[in-house]
Design a protein around this motif. Structure first.
Motif, PDB file in Angstrom:
ATOM      1  N   ASP A 158       0.818  -1.213   0.000  1.00  0.00           N
ATOM      2  CA  ASP A 158       0.000   0.000   0.000  1.00  0.00           C
ATOM      3  C   ASP A 158       0.856   1.271   0.000  1.00  0.00           C
ATOM      4  OD1 ASP A 158       0.924  -0.535   2.544  1.00  0.00           O
ATOM      5  OD2 ASP A 158      -0.860   0.221   3.560  1.00  0.00           O
ATOM      6  N   GLU A 159       2.149   1.128   0.244  1.00  0.00           N
ATOM      7  CA  GLU A 159       3.030   2.297   0.215  1.00  0.00           C
ATOM      8  C   GLU A 159       3.572   2.576  -1.187  1.00  0.00           C
ATOM      9  OE1 GLU A 159       6.105   1.941   3.106  1.00  0.00           O
ATOM     10  OE2 GLU A 159       4.724   1.621   4.791  1.00  0.00           O
ATOM     11  N   LEU A 160       3.343   1.663  -2.112  1.00  0.00           N
ATOM     12  CA  LEU A 160       3.824   1.833  -3.478  1.00  0.00           C
ATOM     13  C   LEU A 160       2.790   2.569  -4.324  1.00  0.00           C
ATOM     14  CD1 LEU A 160       5.292  -1.746  -4.087  1.00  0.00           C
ATOM     15  CD2 LEU A 160       6.568   0.333  -3.519  1.00  0.00           C
ATOM     16  N   ASP A 161       3.273   3.403  -5.227  1.00  0.00           N
ATOM     17  CA  ASP A 161       2.383   4.143  -6.125  1.00  0.00           C
ATOM     18  C   ASP A 161       2.166   3.412  -7.446  1.00  0.00           C
ATOM     19  OD1 ASP A 161       2.116   6.233  -4.308  1.00  0.00           O
ATOM     20  OD2 ASP A 161       3.895   7.263  -5.076  1.00  0.00           O
ATOM     21  N   PHE A 162       2.550   2.144  -7.487  1.00  0.00           N
ATOM     22  CA  PHE A 162       2.449   1.372  -8.717  1.00  0.00           C
ATOM     23  C   PHE A 162       2.213  -0.083  -8.345  1.00  0.00           C
ATOM     24  CE2 PHE A 162       6.812   2.330  -7.469  1.00  0.00           C
ATOM     25  CZ  PHE A 162       7.291   1.063  -7.156  1.00  0.00           C
ATOM     26  N   ASP A 163       1.833  -0.883  -9.345  1.00  0.00           N
ATOM     27  CA  ASP A 163       1.648  -2.315  -9.121  1.00  0.00           C
ATOM     28  C   ASP A 163       2.997  -3.013  -9.046  1.00  0.00           C
ATOM     29  OD1 ASP A 163      -1.119  -2.338  -9.005  1.00  0.00           O
ATOM     30  OD2 ASP A 163      -1.338  -2.529 -11.176  1.00  0.00           O
ATOM     31  N   PHE A 164       2.990  -4.121  -8.357  1.00  0.00           N
ATOM     32  CA  PHE A 164       4.204  -4.904  -8.154  1.00  0.00           C
ATOM     33  C   PHE A 164       3.806  -6.369  -8.323  1.00  0.00           C
ATOM     34  CE2 PHE A 164       7.611  -6.593  -5.285  1.00  0.00           C
ATOM     35  CZ  PHE A 164       8.688  -6.080  -5.972  1.00  0.00           C
ATOM     36  N   PRO A 165       3.641  -6.809  -9.594  1.00  0.00           N
ATOM     37  CA  PRO A 165       3.001  -8.098  -9.872  1.00  0.00           C
ATOM     38  C   PRO A 165       3.889  -9.309  -9.591  1.00  0.00           C
ATOM     39  CG  PRO A 165       3.674  -7.052 -11.919  1.00  0.00           C
ATOM     40  CD  PRO A 165       3.973  -6.073 -10.828  1.00  0.00           C
ATOM     41  N   LEU A 166       3.789  -9.828  -8.373  1.00  0.00           N
ATOM     42  CA  LEU A 166       4.487 -11.046  -7.987  1.00  0.00           C
ATOM     43  C   LEU A 166       3.657 -12.266  -8.363  1.00  0.00           C
ATOM     44  CD1 LEU A 166       5.670  -9.731  -4.546  1.00  0.00           C
ATOM     45  CD2 LEU A 166       7.210 -10.585  -6.334  1.00  0.00           C
ATOM     46  N   ALA A 180      11.596  11.247 -23.298  1.00  0.00           N
ATOM     47  CA  ALA A 180      11.792  12.559 -22.689  1.00  0.00           C
ATOM     48  C   ALA A 180      12.397  12.369 -21.302  1.00  0.00           C
ATOM     49  CB  ALA A 180      10.452  13.307 -22.581  1.00  0.00           C
ATOM     50  N   PRO A 181      13.135  13.365 -20.806  1.00  0.00           N
ATOM     51  CA  PRO A 181      13.732  13.254 -19.474  1.00  0.00           C
ATOM     52  C   PRO A 181      12.701  12.987 -18.367  1.00  0.00           C
ATOM     53  CG  PRO A 181      14.708  15.082 -20.660  1.00  0.00           C
ATOM     54  CD  PRO A 181      13.563  14.594 -21.495  1.00  0.00           C
ATOM     55  N   GLU A 182      11.464  13.459 -18.571  1.00  0.00           N
ATOM     56  CA  GLU A 182      10.429  13.237 -17.554  1.00  0.00           C
ATOM     57  C   GLU A 182      10.206  11.749 -17.302  1.00  0.00           C
ATOM     58  OE1 GLU A 182      10.119  17.233 -19.166  1.00  0.00           O
ATOM     59  OE2 GLU A 182      10.120  15.269 -20.148  1.00  0.00           O
ATOM     60  N   GLN A 183      10.336  10.931 -18.330  1.00  0.00           N
ATOM     61  CA  GLN A 183      10.165   9.489 -18.160  1.00  0.00           C
ATOM     62  C   GLN A 183      11.346   8.880 -17.408  1.00  0.00           C
ATOM     63  OE1 GLN A 183       9.717   8.734 -22.289  1.00  0.00           O
ATOM     64  NE2 GLN A 183       7.860   9.984 -22.338  1.00  0.00           N
ATOM     65  N   ALA A 184      12.540   9.440 -17.619  1.00  0.00           N
ATOM     66  CA  ALA A 184      13.701   9.004 -16.852  1.00  0.00           C
ATOM     67  C   ALA A 184      13.495   9.295 -15.373  1.00  0.00           C
ATOM     68  CB  ALA A 184      14.960   9.695 -17.360  1.00  0.00           C
ATOM     69  N   TYR A 185      12.959  10.467 -15.084  1.00  0.00           N
ATOM     70  CA  TYR A 185      12.662  10.853 -13.699  1.00  0.00           C
ATOM     71  C   TYR A 185      11.676   9.869 -13.064  1.00  0.00           C
ATOM     72  CZ  TYR A 185      10.676  13.577  -9.842  1.00  0.00           C
ATOM     73  OH  TYR A 185      10.221  13.993  -8.606  1.00  0.00           O
ATOM     74  N   ILE A 213       6.264  -0.706 -16.631  1.00  0.00           N
ATOM     75  CA  ILE A 213       5.068  -0.518 -17.450  1.00  0.00           C
ATOM     76  C   ILE A 213       4.556   0.893 -17.189  1.00  0.00           C
ATOM     77  CG2 ILE A 213       2.694  -1.262 -17.885  1.00  0.00           C
ATOM     78  CD1 ILE A 213       3.515  -4.070 -17.059  1.00  0.00           C
ATOM     79  N   PHE A 214       4.453   1.675 -18.244  1.00  0.00           N
ATOM     80  CA  PHE A 214       3.967   3.045 -18.147  1.00  0.00           C
ATOM     81  C   PHE A 214       2.491   3.111 -18.523  1.00  0.00           C
ATOM     82  CE2 PHE A 214       8.485   3.883 -18.418  1.00  0.00           C
ATOM     83  CZ  PHE A 214       8.672   5.068 -17.722  1.00  0.00           C
ATOM     84  N   SER A 215       1.843   4.170 -18.093  1.00  0.00           N
ATOM     85  CA  SER A 215       0.476   4.447 -18.529  1.00  0.00           C
ATOM     86  C   SER A 215       0.479   4.799 -20.009  1.00  0.00           C
ATOM     87  CB  SER A 215      -0.108   5.606 -17.722  1.00  0.00           C
ATOM     88  OG  SER A 215       0.681   6.784 -17.900  1.00  0.00           O
ATOM     89  N   ALA A 216      -0.683   4.778 -20.624  1.00  0.00           N
ATOM     90  CA  ALA A 216      -0.791   5.011 -22.067  1.00  0.00           C
ATOM     91  C   ALA A 216      -0.249   6.374 -22.475  1.00  0.00           C
ATOM     92  CB  ALA A 216      -2.242   4.870 -22.515  1.00  0.00           C
ATOM     93  N   ASP A 217      -0.376   7.373 -21.589  1.00  0.00           N
ATOM     94  CA  ASP A 217       0.119   8.716 -21.920  1.00  0.00           C
ATOM     95  C   ASP A 217       1.540   8.949 -21.416  1.00  0.00           C
ATOM     96  OD1 ASP A 217      -0.286   8.897 -19.212  1.00  0.00           O
ATOM     97  OD2 ASP A 217      -1.756  10.527 -19.306  1.00  0.00           O
ATOM     98  N   LEU A 218       2.162   7.902 -20.859  1.00  0.00           N
ATOM     99  CA  LEU A 218       3.555   7.930 -20.410  1.00  0.00           C
ATOM    100  C   LEU A 218       3.805   8.937 -19.294  1.00  0.00           C
ATOM    101  CD1 LEU A 218       5.411   7.717 -23.859  1.00  0.00           C
ATOM    102  CD2 LEU A 218       4.751   5.847 -22.341  1.00  0.00           C
ATOM    103  N   THR A 219       2.778   9.226 -18.514  1.00  0.00           N
ATOM    104  CA  THR A 219       2.934  10.192 -17.416  1.00  0.00           C
ATOM    105  C   THR A 219       2.985   9.520 -16.051  1.00  0.00           C
ATOM    106  OG1 THR A 219       0.531  10.507 -17.211  1.00  0.00           O
ATOM    107  CG2 THR A 219       1.730  11.978 -18.718  1.00  0.00           C
ATOM    108  N   LYS A 220       2.916   8.192 -16.021  1.00  0.00           N
ATOM    109  CA  LYS A 220       2.892   7.481 -14.746  1.00  0.00           C
ATOM    110  C   LYS A 220       3.475   6.082 -14.926  1.00  0.00           C
ATOM    111  CE  LYS A 220      -0.314   6.113 -11.032  1.00  0.00           C
ATOM    112  NZ  LYS A 220       0.155   4.710 -10.925  1.00  0.00           N
ATOM    113  N   VAL A 221       4.196   5.616 -13.931  1.00  0.00           N
ATOM    114  CA  VAL A 221       4.653   4.222 -13.914  1.00  0.00           C
ATOM    115  C   VAL A 221       3.535   3.386 -13.314  1.00  0.00           C
ATOM    116  CG1 VAL A 221       6.273   2.577 -12.901  1.00  0.00           C
ATOM    117  CG2 VAL A 221       7.102   4.757 -13.787  1.00  0.00           C
ATOM    118  N   GLU A 222       3.040   2.426 -14.093  1.00  0.00           N
ATOM    119  CA  GLU A 222       1.957   1.566 -13.625  1.00  0.00           C
ATOM    120  C   GLU A 222       2.470   0.349 -12.864  1.00  0.00           C
ATOM    121  OE1 GLU A 222      -1.033   2.382 -13.689  1.00  0.00           O
ATOM    122  OE2 GLU A 222      -1.327   3.784 -15.350  1.00  0.00           O
ATOM    123  N   ALA A 223       3.673  -0.134 -13.208  1.00  0.00           N
ATOM    124  CA  ALA A 223       4.185  -1.338 -12.550  1.00  0.00           C
ATOM    125  C   ALA A 223       5.688  -1.479 -12.781  1.00  0.00           C
ATOM    126  CB  ALA A 223       3.474  -2.587 -13.077  1.00  0.00           C
TER     127      ALA A 223
END
Length: 346
Positions: free
Chosen positions: A74-82, A116-121, A213-223
């Protein structure tokens, strides 16, 4: 379904309904054979485990079980598919002499290189926040699934042995490349100093951009995916592998040697993101070691490519005879570019 007979067998071993699943080969991974199984209600990843690469799958299952049982998801902002436990509570199934596992499927986009550098961040922040979240776990309970995976001292020793035993004639450009890698031995000394000083953490150990795994708009890490190398390690390894594979303008197979370089804004985005995700967890010494990590991971991979070339190309897959030689040359140019920027001297 003739060639997918294992799906029905797995269906009987898991608390899932795969009886009507549409199953097809999935992804471009080079280690495990992977299928996507789509049911009316959910989608899953099925993998046939490659025990030739990971010769003790029980160690990976052990580490995954510790993460399943104790990680604060619950502390992660993304999925962690084990892997999903089967009816016996195990994350691996043995069928017809092969190990299989099932994981949740996370939709999104896998990048082979950032745009873009934002994705590196975002990438660096995700990997480092995983380290921060896992810092509450007892690192001594985790197994080293690939012994000495990022042990620079050992890799340099292997390089020295290869030099003594190689049947190749060390002259011309090959001699110059060998001399370059020998001239960088101070990085081995730095590695030994840092490893005496720093704590071990639970780290990902394979922080390539395509393990997100990024979101479709590449603004968030999904997993974060490909979790088989989750094991004790040093934070500079995870940051360094990001630098090696994300901050460069060309990949390790490029032959455009004179154009190879580290992109400063990508590097800075990685550094800022890595600190953002773990600043409250890392010690001052760990933060100070990060810049060393970039040089170290480029150097260790160059050494490994060159060692394999000297040994007759027995480890890495190659498409032509001199590919490992070219990879070592590629990493030499990349290391020179990074050292010219001077981050490790700050």
């Amino acid at each position: 379904m003739k060639d997918l007979h294992f799906v029905q067998k797995l269906n009987d071993l898991y608390p899932l309904d795969l009886s009507t699943a549409k199953v097809s080969l999935f992804g471009a991974g080079h280690i495990h054979q992977t299928w996507l199984a789509i049911t009316d209600s959910s989608s899953y990843i099925i993998q046939k485990f490659n025990s030739k690469v990971f010769q003790n799958p029980g160690l990976i299952a052990h580490n995954h079980q510790l993460l399943i049982d104790h990680l604060a998801f619950d502390e992660l902002d993304f999925d962690f598919p084990l892997p999903i436990p089967n009816l016996k509570g195990r994350t691996l199934c043995l069928l017809d002499g092969e190990y299989y596992r099932i994981l949740p499927f996370v939709p999104g986009i896998c990048l082979q290189e950032i745009q873009a550098p934002e994705q590196a961040y975002l990438a660096a922040k995700a990997f480092s926040s995983l380290i921060a979240t896992a810092s509450s776990l007892d690192v001594n309970l985790f197994q080293e699934v690939i012994p000495d995976f990022h042990n620079l001292s050992m890799r340099y020793h292997q390089f020295e042995i290869a030099l003594k035993k190689t049947s190749l004639s060390l002259h011309g450009e090959l001699e110059k490349i060998v001399v370059f890698y020998q001239s960088q031995h101070d990085l081995v000394n730095q590695y030994q100093s840092w490893t005496k000083l720093l704590p071990k953490r639970i780290t990902h150990n394979d922080t390539k951009i395509n393990n997100l795994i990024f979101s479709a708009d590449l603004t968030k890490v999904e997993a974060i995916i490909d979790l088989d190398t989750m094991m004790p390690g040093y934070v500079f390894n995870d940051f360094g592998d990001l630098v090696r594979t994300v901050a460069c303008n060309l990949d390790e197979n490029s032959l455009d040697f004179d154009s190879l370089k580290v992109i400063v804004d990508k590097y800075q985005a990685l550094y800022e993101g890595f600190l953002e995700g773990s600043i409250d967890t890392l010690t001052k010494d760990e933060i100070a070691s990060l810049h060393f990590g970039g040089e170290m991971m480029i150097y260790i991979m160059g050494l490994r490519f060159l060692t394999d070339y000297l040994n007759g190309n027995i480890y890495y897959q190659i498409k032509y005879e001199n590919q490992n030689y070219d990879r070592a040359k590629n990493q030499m140019y990349l290391l020179k570019s990074l050292q010219q920027l001077g981050f490790n001297k700050q």
